[in-house]
Design a protein around this motif. Structure first.
Motif, PDB file in Angstrom:
ATOM      1  N   GLN A 360     -14.296   6.388  38.464  1.00  0.00           N
ATOM      2  CA  GLN A 360     -15.716   5.548  38.106  1.00  0.00           C
ATOM      3  C   GLN A 360     -14.578   4.785  36.943  1.00  0.00           C
ATOM      4  O   GLN A 360     -15.183   4.051  36.911  1.00  0.00           O
ATOM      5  N   LEU A 361     -14.277   5.722  36.057  1.00  0.00           N
ATOM      6  CA  LEU A 361     -14.100   5.259  34.449  1.00  0.00           C
ATOM      7  C   LEU A 361     -12.771   3.965  34.517  1.00  0.00           C
ATOM      8  O   LEU A 361     -13.360   3.422  33.907  1.00  0.00           O
ATOM      9  N   TYR A 362     -11.964   4.050  35.739  1.00  0.00           N
ATOM     10  CA  TYR A 362     -10.982   2.521  36.213  1.00  0.00           C
ATOM     11  C   TYR A 362     -11.754   2.249  36.163  1.00  0.00           C
ATOM     12  O   TYR A 362     -11.834   1.264  35.844  1.00  0.00           O
ATOM     13  N   THR A 363     -12.828   2.110  36.629  1.00  0.00           N
ATOM     14  CA  THR A 363     -13.790   0.928  37.897  1.00  0.00           C
ATOM     15  C   THR A 363     -14.696   0.450  36.626  1.00  0.00           C
ATOM     16  O   THR A 363     -14.270  -0.750  36.032  1.00  0.00           O
ATOM     17  N   GLU A 364     -14.931   1.334  35.861  1.00  0.00           N
ATOM     18  CA  GLU A 364     -16.274   0.675  35.161  1.00  0.00           C
ATOM     19  C   GLU A 364     -15.190  -0.168  33.530  1.00  0.00           C
ATOM     20  O   GLU A 364     -15.570  -0.707  32.967  1.00  0.00           O
ATOM     21  N   THR A 365     -13.986   0.844  33.137  1.00  0.00           N
ATOM     22  CA  THR A 365     -13.762   0.519  32.170  1.00  0.00           C
ATOM     23  C   THR A 365     -12.111  -0.900  31.893  1.00  0.00           C
ATOM     24  O   THR A 365     -11.884  -1.841  30.953  1.00  0.00           O
ATOM     25  N   ASP A 366     -11.800  -0.963  33.887  1.00  0.00           N
ATOM     26  CA  ASP A 366     -10.378  -2.006  34.178  1.00  0.00           C
ATOM     27  C   ASP A 366      -9.643  -1.760  33.392  1.00  0.00           C
ATOM     28  O   ASP A 366      -8.653  -2.531  33.010  1.00  0.00           O
ATOM     29  N   ASP A 367      -9.632  -0.444  33.506  1.00  0.00           N
ATOM     30  CA  ASP A 367      -7.813   0.036  32.868  1.00  0.00           C
ATOM     31  C   ASP A 367      -6.602   0.827  33.592  1.00  0.00           C
ATOM     32  O   ASP A 367      -6.579   1.578  34.427  1.00  0.00           O
ATOM     33  N   ASN A 368      -6.302  -0.992  33.298  1.00  0.00           N
ATOM     34  CA  ASN A 368      -4.901  -0.539  34.193  1.00  0.00           C
ATOM     35  C   ASN A 368      -5.360  -0.529  35.334  1.00  0.00           C
ATOM     36  O   ASN A 368      -4.955   0.445  36.330  1.00  0.00           O
ATOM     37  N   ILE A 369      -6.163  -1.425  36.369  1.00  0.00           N
ATOM     38  CA  ILE A 369      -7.500  -0.585  37.499  1.00  0.00           C
ATOM     39  C   ILE A 369      -6.556  -1.151  38.357  1.00  0.00           C
ATOM     40  O   ILE A 369      -6.328  -0.401  39.305  1.00  0.00           O
ATOM     41  N   ASN A 370      -5.545  -2.058  38.907  1.00  0.00           N
ATOM     42  CA  ASN A 370      -4.878  -2.184  40.106  1.00  0.00           C
ATOM     43  C   ASN A 370      -3.856  -0.811  40.330  1.00  0.00           C
ATOM     44  O   ASN A 370      -4.219  -0.353  41.431  1.00  0.00           O
ATOM     45  N   ILE A 396     -17.439  12.194  48.058  1.00  0.00           N
ATOM     46  CA  ILE A 396     -16.256  11.273  48.829  1.00  0.00           C
ATOM     47  C   ILE A 396     -17.010  10.287  49.166  1.00  0.00           C
ATOM     48  O   ILE A 396     -16.244   9.159  48.915  1.00  0.00           O
ATOM     49  N   GLY A 397     -18.687   9.668  48.637  1.00  0.00           N
ATOM     50  CA  GLY A 397     -19.631   8.614  49.099  1.00  0.00           C
ATOM     51  C   GLY A 397     -18.817   8.048  47.598  1.00  0.00           C
ATOM     52  O   GLY A 397     -18.786   7.002  47.218  1.00  0.00           O
ATOM     53  N   LEU A 398     -18.909   8.852  46.177  1.00  0.00           N
ATOM     54  CA  LEU A 398     -18.506   7.600  44.859  1.00  0.00           C
ATOM     55  C   LEU A 398     -16.646   7.506  44.749  1.00  0.00           C
ATOM     56  O   LEU A 398     -16.913   6.300  44.516  1.00  0.00           O
ATOM     57  N   LEU A 399     -16.176   8.154  45.572  1.00  0.00           N
ATOM     58  CA  LEU A 399     -14.657   7.967  45.761  1.00  0.00           C
ATOM     59  C   LEU A 399     -14.403   6.165  46.761  1.00  0.00           C
ATOM     60  O   LEU A 399     -14.072   5.944  46.569  1.00  0.00           O
ATOM     61  N   HIS A 400     -15.546   6.648  48.066  1.00  0.00           N
ATOM     62  CA  HIS A 400     -15.532   5.018  48.813  1.00  0.00           C
ATOM     63  C   HIS A 400     -15.711   3.764  48.179  1.00  0.00           C
ATOM     64  O   HIS A 400     -15.644   2.965  48.058  1.00  0.00           O
ATOM     65  N   GLU A 401     -16.660   4.410  47.222  1.00  0.00           N
ATOM     66  CA  GLU A 401     -17.544   3.287  46.428  1.00  0.00           C
ATOM     67  C   GLU A 401     -16.439   2.815  44.892  1.00  0.00           C
ATOM     68  O   GLU A 401     -17.272   1.504  45.380  1.00  0.00           O
ATOM     69  N   CYS A 402     -16.172   3.265  44.442  1.00  0.00           N
ATOM     70  CA  CYS A 402     -14.743   3.660  43.611  1.00  0.00           C
ATOM     71  C   CYS A 402     -13.475   2.326  44.763  1.00  0.00           C
ATOM     72  O   CYS A 402     -13.348   1.106  43.924  1.00  0.00           O
ATOM     73  N   GLY A 403     -13.501   2.680  45.773  1.00  0.00           N
ATOM     74  CA  GLY A 403     -12.834   2.506  46.386  1.00  0.00           C
ATOM     75  C   GLY A 403     -12.778   1.087  46.389  1.00  0.00           C
ATOM     76  O   GLY A 403     -12.232   0.082  46.642  1.00  0.00           O
ATOM     77  N   ILE A 511     -17.325  -5.322  38.451  1.00  0.00           N
ATOM     78  CA  ILE A 511     -16.216  -5.911  39.311  1.00  0.00           C
ATOM     79  C   ILE A 511     -17.057  -6.747  39.680  1.00  0.00           C
ATOM     80  O   ILE A 511     -16.663  -7.846  39.975  1.00  0.00           O
ATOM     81  N   ILE A 512     -18.417  -6.297  40.606  1.00  0.00           N
ATOM     82  CA  ILE A 512     -19.090  -7.393  41.166  1.00  0.00           C
ATOM     83  C   ILE A 512     -19.259  -8.080  40.793  1.00  0.00           C
ATOM     84  O   ILE A 512     -19.573  -9.190  40.971  1.00  0.00           O
ATOM     85  N   SER A 513     -19.974  -8.426  38.881  1.00  0.00           N
ATOM     86  CA  SER A 513     -20.224  -9.247  38.328  1.00  0.00           C
ATOM     87  C   SER A 513     -19.061 -10.629  38.524  1.00  0.00           C
ATOM     88  O   SER A 513     -18.696 -11.768  38.707  1.00  0.00           O
TER      89      SER A 513
END
Length: 584
Positions: A360-370, A396-403, A511-513
């Motif tokens: 979730q942190l990587y998702t929010e900060t876009d820190d070397n995300i790929n 598990i739901g949160l992991l798949h959401e971030c995925g 990311i959605i934006s």
């Protein structure tokens, strides 16, 4: 004539008393006192008794005490025996006064008032009770009250009020007994009140919760009793929170955390924090204080520390404060490892939760995300569920959401849709409201993958599956209906409505934006193609295109430039004249 009116009013007062119409009693008492001048002593005493009884009946006990103790019982005599006797006046007045007067009022209005002291002599047992209370002989006072309780419960006027009055007197006795002490052993206090220590603890915990000042007087009792102090300060935190005195709440929290002893109290702290209703900033501070306190004895309260850290991370995400989360993650990873640094197989469930926070942190900060997110996603999904414990569908739901967000950033729409669908299913099983958000993301991913009717497709694909059943339930959810409206606008090429609906639904996610901007550009590009392809003229005004798309001329020109480069259409932009020109 005046006497007839007074007699008439007295009869109305008596009738109202017998019928229980206490407001009417007050009305006729006020009329008798105000309209007919000074009353004879007997009538004045009778009117005062009626007034006092109405106040007591309305549970206005302090007003009742003032009226009862002001009655001239000598003048009253037995002239009002169909309603009340002087002994009853003294009994009711003494009990109401003891229950509602503070210590200084009892001194001034009872002991230093000759009229009141003589009146109480008509009920010597009540005067003795008040005297024992004021002299600090609380056990004797309470024992005498228990002795007369049965008789009071048979009294037609006071029976409904006995429990409250005696309970209030006992609470005052407990508070006054403890007030002079800086510290006091619970066993000493229990012996004084003929009670056991556990019963006294429970009584003090329930004591006058709505009055934090009085509770503060007993909160320091028996500082050597950690269990008592923990409960007492926990109650103080709750009281200050309810009263909105947050600095005092934080101070009481720090004191409470000093008295954590044993696993039960550690778990109790965690559950207690979750029960408080605070804004995010104060909740964050409270969790930080708790984590700091648990750090000192982390080995003893490892599980509670871990769970509290996870809750703190959730609050930090809500407050968009990502830097502290990175520091917390280091400690969480160590918790899931053995002393040699290898993964602890008994903590795989906890490790998945840590991965979810990191993801979730990587998702929010876009820190070397790929690179980081793909590696982390693989690690998290590779963890096998422990058959001994309940499946953690929320994590598990949160992991798949971030995925799903990771795949959307990579523009892998099919993979993103699959991940969001898995998140949706797990959130539904956990009864977590984020399932709506994931369904919206799934629909958006399908649209980005050129599926112009994503909702219909999802319904048909999952019609008989667990996913399809859950999807059918939330098809009419307001947020889903709003998104469906944006899909209809997309299909109808209604740019303004589409952009408005999509922004209101999805623009708050990083990311959605970005994906939304791609989607808008894709839609506008297709709209320009729809304008150019059937056109038979040699040129079209850029202002005309910008009006159709609801964008500025500069934005329209940029869209045309990218369309010509990417799609190879046979048109060129004439920036000077403000046209797009067909090339044969």
């Amino acid at each position: 004539m005046v006497n007839q009116r007074i007699d008439s009013n007295m009869k109305l007062i008596l009738v109202s008393l017998k019928r229980g119409k206490l407001e009417d009693v007050l009305k006729w008492v006020n009329e008798t006192r105000t309209r007919h001048g000074p009353l004879e002593s007997i009538v004045a005493a009778q009117v005062a008794c009626a007034h006092a009884l109405s106040h007591m009946g309305l549970r206005e006990y302090k007003s009742a005490a003032l009226e009862f103790l002001d009655v001239d019982c000598v003048a009253l005599g037995d002239t009002f025996d169909q309603v009340i006797l002087p002994h009853d006046v003294a009994t009711y007045g003494g009990l109401c006064a003891l229950a509602t007067y503070d210590r200084s009022e009892i001194q001034q209005r009872v002991f230093e008032n000759d009229h009141t002291w003589r009146a109480l002599g008509l009920a010597p047992e009540i005067r003795k009770i008040i005297e024992d209370f004021h002299r600090g002989r609380y056990a004797a006072c309470l024992e005498h009250l228990e002795t007369i309780k049965k008789a009071l419960l048979l009294d037609m006027y006071v029976s409904r009020h006995v429990e409250w009055l005696l309970g209030q007197i006992r609470e005052k006795a407990l508070l006054e007994y403890a007030r002079p002490f800086a510290s006091l052993r619970m066993s000493t206090m229990a012996s004084q009140f003929r009670s056991s220590v556990p019963d006294l603890e429970e009584e003090l915990m329930a004591l006058n919760k709505k009055n934090k000042l009085e509770f503060a007087n007993v909160v320091s009792i028996d500082p050597q009793n950690a269990k008592w102090c923990f409960k007492a300060y926990r109650q103080m935190v709750k009281i200050y929170c309810r009263l909105g005195e947050y600095e005092k709440m934080m101070d009481a929290s720090r004191k409470m955390l000093k008295y954590i002893k044993g696993k039960y109290q550690g778990d109790s702290v965690y559950r207690f924090l979750q029960s408080l209703h605070l804004d995010l900033n104060r909740l964050q501070k409270l969790y930080e204080i708790t984590v700091e306190a648990l750090e000192e004895n982390k080995n003893q309260y490892m599980t509670v520390w871990f769970r509290t850290c996870l809750e703190l991370c959730n609050v930090l995400f809500e407050n968009r404060q990502y830097t502290p989360i990175s520091k917390i993650l280091n400690g969480l990873h160590k918790y899931c490892q053995k002393e040699d640094g290898t993964s602890d197989e008994d903590k795989t469930r906890d490790l998945r939760k840590v991965y979810a926070v990191e993801f979730q942190l990587y998702t929010e900060t876009d820190d070397n995300i790929n690179q980081k997110m793909q590696e982390l996603y693989r690690k998290a999904l590779a963890i096998k569920p422990d058959a001994r414990v309940h499946i953690d569908h929320k994590t598990i739901g949160l992991l798949h959401e971030c995925g799903g967000k990771m795949y959307m950033a990579e523009r892998q729409w099919t993979e993103a849709s699959v991940a969001f669908r898995a998140a949706f299913t797990n959130y539904c099983k956990d009864n977590n409201q984020r399932y709506i958000k994931c369904l919206k993301f799934d629909l958006l991913a399908s649209m980005m993958g050129s599926n112009l009717a994503p909702f219909d497709t999802l319904i048909s694909e999952g019609k008989w599956s667990e996913f399809g059943l859950a999807l059918g339930i939330c098809a009419n959810h307001p947020e889903i209906l709003a998104l469906k409206a944006s899909i209809d606008a997309y299909q109808n090429q209604d740019f303004e409505e589409f952009e408005r609906a999509l922004k209101s639904n999805l623009e708050h996610d990083t990311i959605i934006s970005r994906c939304m901007q791609d989607m808008l550009q894709k839609m506008r590009t297709q709209a320009i193609l729809n304008l150019l392809e059937p056109c038979t003229t040699k040129k079209i005004g850029i202002s005309f295109i910008s009006t159709k798309l609801g964008v500025t001329e500069d934005e329209a020109m940029e869209l045309l430039r990218l369309l010509i480069l990417n799609n190879g259409v046979h048109w060129l932009v004439d920036e000077v004249e403000g046209y797009v020109v067909r090339v044969d």
